[in-house]
Enzyme design. Structure first.
Site, PDB file in Angstrom:
ATOM      1  N   ILE A  50       0.922  -1.140  -0.015  1.00 16.42           N
ATOM      2  CA  ILE A  50      -0.151  -0.010   0.104  1.00 16.42           C
ATOM      3  C   ILE A  50       1.015   1.347  -0.173  1.00 16.42           C
ATOM      4  CG2 ILE A  50      -1.803   1.284   1.347  1.00 16.42           C
ATOM      5  CD1 ILE A  50      -2.680  -1.330   2.303  1.00 16.42           C
ATOM      6  N   PRO A  51       0.983   1.862  -1.020  1.00 17.20           N
ATOM      7  CA  PRO A  51       2.138   2.755  -1.443  1.00 17.20           C
ATOM      8  C   PRO A  51       2.105   4.146  -0.726  1.00 17.20           C
ATOM      9  CG  PRO A  51       0.854   2.592  -3.296  1.00 17.20           C
ATOM     10  CD  PRO A  51       0.293   1.663  -2.235  1.00 17.20           C
ATOM     11  N   CYS A  52       2.348   4.128   0.562  1.00 21.78           N
ATOM     12  CA  CYS A  52       2.155   5.417   1.121  1.00 21.78           C
ATOM     13  C   CYS A  52       3.423   6.248   0.958  1.00 21.78           C
ATOM     14  CB  CYS A  52       1.690   5.217   2.821  1.00 21.78           C
ATOM     15  SG  CYS A  52       3.084   4.050   3.643  1.00 21.78           S
ATOM     16  N   HIS A  53       4.385   5.814   0.374  1.00 23.46           N
ATOM     17  CA  HIS A  53       5.382   6.623   0.141  1.00 23.46           C
ATOM     18  C   HIS A  53       5.263   7.392  -1.218  1.00 23.46           C
ATOM     19  CE1 HIS A  53       5.657   2.731  -2.269  1.00 23.46           C
ATOM     20  NE2 HIS A  53       6.277   3.407  -3.068  1.00 23.46           N
TER      21      HIS A  53
END
Length: 350
Positions: free
Chosen positions: A315-318
């Site tokens: 889950i690409p919170c970056h």
């Protein structure tokens, strides 16, 4: 862990006890479970039994304990009496969760301890104690050891002592595991450092870098929320995510297919779903996420939901940055966030 291209250089420095490498690296010795300074006087291990780390914290999280010969965290020429005292106390009870009263009992000023540890080791005393504690919990996860093997290698003379320690760290005594829902935890090595994956036979529940700040609390929340025991092991989804991460870091994969279990409020889940829609190599702001949800004023809530994500990279919170273009925060550290964004922009899969 230090990039492999430096290993031969550092091993040579270790053999020659070269003092100019003090503070440059620490070496973990697989056969003894300790980590040392470059100038340690102990008999030198074989190269294949060495792992090299840039910081003491990395070595601690990799399950190594400070060497009693070279005392990498309490050498008289390098640190104060307070630091030496606290390091020794931690080694007598590494599972201990430190509270304000504990400092008073030792006649140690908590702020002084924090400041001196931060100056010398780049981490506060509480962060050091946590890293040592988590290192014990991650030790059997990393090696996939059985409960009895872990008990023996950790040095507990009685099974009751080991059960108590295991319970304090991971939240469930080994003898009670059969009566609970079980989640399995596995150690995954990546280019950006080791990660811990927790899942069952259906999905992944947690995927984080082992040095992430607050990881212990995340694991505790997961255990309580799922009413589960967490033990070392692997599952189909864990094997799947390990394979996918390898492909991702090699630039051959941008979309993860492993089943995920999202534990959060409806709003948090809606934010995470928006994150997964951000194409690799692109970024969005918290405001963009809020607008996409039809709630333009909820950008702060979107930021909080972003920070509550327990599935790093997948889950690409970056990929979420500040509106002014700054990177913003990231649980795994800004250096990793910058690396991930650059990696995705350069990936041939895009």
């Amino acid at each position: 862990m230090i990039p492999a291209e430096h290993n031969q250089e550092y091993y040579k420095a270790l053999l020659e006890k070269r003092s100019e490498y003090e503070g440059v690296f620490y070496v973990g010795v697989k056969t003894t479970g300790v980590f040392c300074r470059p100038t340690c006087p102990a008999r030198k291990p074989k190269y294949e039994n060495c792992e090299f780390y840039e910081t003491a914290q990395q070595a601690l999280l990799a399950s190594y304990r400070p060497c009693q010969r070279c005392r990498p965290l309490s050498h008289p020429n390098h640190v104060s009496d307070i630091v030496r005292q606290l390091v020794d106390v931690v080694e007598k009870n590494p599972e201990k969760r430190w509270k304000q009263q504990d400092f008073k009992n030792l006649s140690v000023d908590e702020s002084t301890a924090r400041r001196q540890f931060k100056k010398r080791f780049g981490m506060t005393f509480v962060e050091y104690a946590r890293a040592r504690r988590m290192g014990l919990a991650l030790k059997n996860i990393r090696g996939g050891q059985t409960i009895i093997d872990t008990q023996l290698s950790t040095g507990y003379e009685s099974s009751s002592g080991f059960r108590d320690a295991f319970s304090r760290i991971m939240g469930a005594a080994p003898t009670l595991l059969a009566d609970n829902k079980i989640l399995k935890a596995s150690w995954i090595d990546t280019k950006l450092g080791p990660m811990i994956a927790i899942g069952d036979e259906d999905a992944i529940y947690l995927l984080e870098f082992v040095d992430r700040r607050g990881l212990e609390r995340e694991v505790e929340r997961l255990r309580i929320r799922t009413k589960s025991a967490i033990i070392p092991g692997t599952t189909g989804p864990i094997e799947s995510i390990e394979s996918e991460l390898s492909q991702y870091f090699n630039g051959k994969l941008t979309e993860f297919k492993t089943s995920l279990c999202l534990l959060g409020s409806p709003f948090q889940k809606s934010v995470w779903e928006q994150l997964m829609r951000i194409p690799p190599g692109e970024t969005r702001s918290y405001s963009d996420i809020a607008i996409s949800l039809g709630k333009p004023s909820a950008f702060r809530a979107a930021a909080q939901a972003n920070g509550a994500n327990q599935l790093a990279i997948v889950i690409p919170c970056h990929r979420v940055i500040n509106s002014n273009g700054d990177l913003g925060g990231y649980g795994g550290g800004l250096a990793r966030k910058s690396w991930l964004l650059h990696h995705e922009k350069q990936s041939p899969s895009n």
